[in-house]
Design an enzyme around this catalytic site. Structure first.
Site, PDB file in Angstrom:
ATOM      1  N   TYR A  20     -51.759  83.449   3.984  1.00  0.00           N
ATOM      2  CA  TYR A  20     -50.495  84.188   4.525  1.00  0.00           C
ATOM      3  C   TYR A  20     -50.275  85.201   4.023  1.00  0.00           C
ATOM      4  CZ  TYR A  20     -47.381  84.001   8.132  1.00  0.00           C
ATOM      5  OH  TYR A  20     -46.547  84.640   8.853  1.00  0.00           O
ATOM      6  N   HIS A  24     -49.557  89.330   3.816  1.00  0.00           N
ATOM      7  CA  HIS A  24     -48.471  89.972   4.583  1.00  0.00           C
ATOM      8  C   HIS A  24     -47.853  90.712   3.621  1.00  0.00           C
ATOM      9  CE1 HIS A  24     -48.883  86.898   8.509  1.00  0.00           C
ATOM     10  NE2 HIS A  24     -47.654  88.014   8.696  1.00  0.00           N
ATOM     11  N   TYR A  43     -37.267  93.010  10.713  1.00  0.00           N
ATOM     12  CA  TYR A  43     -37.710  91.967  10.329  1.00  0.00           C
ATOM     13  C   TYR A  43     -38.356  91.722   9.882  1.00  0.00           C
ATOM     14  CZ  TYR A  43     -42.028  89.607  12.903  1.00  0.00           C
ATOM     15  OH  TYR A  43     -43.125  88.294  13.497  1.00  0.00           O
ATOM     16  N   TRP A  78     -54.568  91.007  15.810  1.00  0.00           N
ATOM     17  CA  TRP A  78     -53.730  90.181  14.652  1.00  0.00           C
ATOM     18  C   TRP A  78     -53.296  88.919  14.793  1.00  0.00           C
ATOM     19  CZ3 TRP A  78     -52.337  91.804   9.986  1.00  0.00           C
ATOM     20  CH2 TRP A  78     -51.018  90.890   9.398  1.00  0.00           C
TER      21      TRP A  78
END
Length: 129
Positions: A20, A24, A43, A78
């Site tokens: 994960y 990213h 963000y 996504w």
């Protein structure tokens, strides 16, 4: 319209944490552009070693930001790929996150303090100066 600060929580499956994080490290360019164009600002994602994921972003409207992303093709791809990384999630991560309540913001409280102090300084009552 004022800016909404949104903080949320999800749980990444422990066996998938490194994958994960790796996904990213280089988010698809069209996904990055879509987020920007639909109002997701400042963000960030924070990942604890046990998989607790905390996200934060600012937007003028959470509903408009979500709807804007839902209308993009890249978001569908996504979310389909990211959904498998999370525990106990029956919907896409962007719809299934637990929003956390903000209980303190330094800038908001400093602004309120400045406003109160300005009112006191502008008062004609000498006992308030």
């Amino acid at each position: 319209m004022s800016v909404q600060r949104v903080c949320f929580q999800l749980q990444v499956k422990p066996a998938r944490i490194e994958e994960y994080a790796g996904r990213h490290a280089a988010v698809w360019p069209d996904m990055l552009r879509a987020l920007k164009e639909t109002g997701w600002k400042n963000y960030s994602l924070f990942l604890r070693e046990d998989g607790l994921l905390i996200g934060y972003f600012e937007t003028e409207s959470l509903e408009a930001a979500r709807q804007g992303m839902a209308a993009t093709e890249v978001n569908a791809r996504w979310q389909a790929e990211m959904g498998e990384f999370f525990e106990d999630l029956d919907v896409g991560p962007d719809e299934g996150f637990l929003r956390l309540r903000e209980v303190f913001n330094l800038e908001d409280q400093l602004a309120a303090l400045d406003e109160i102090e300005t009112i006191h300084l502008d008062s004609d009552d000498p006992t308030e100066k």
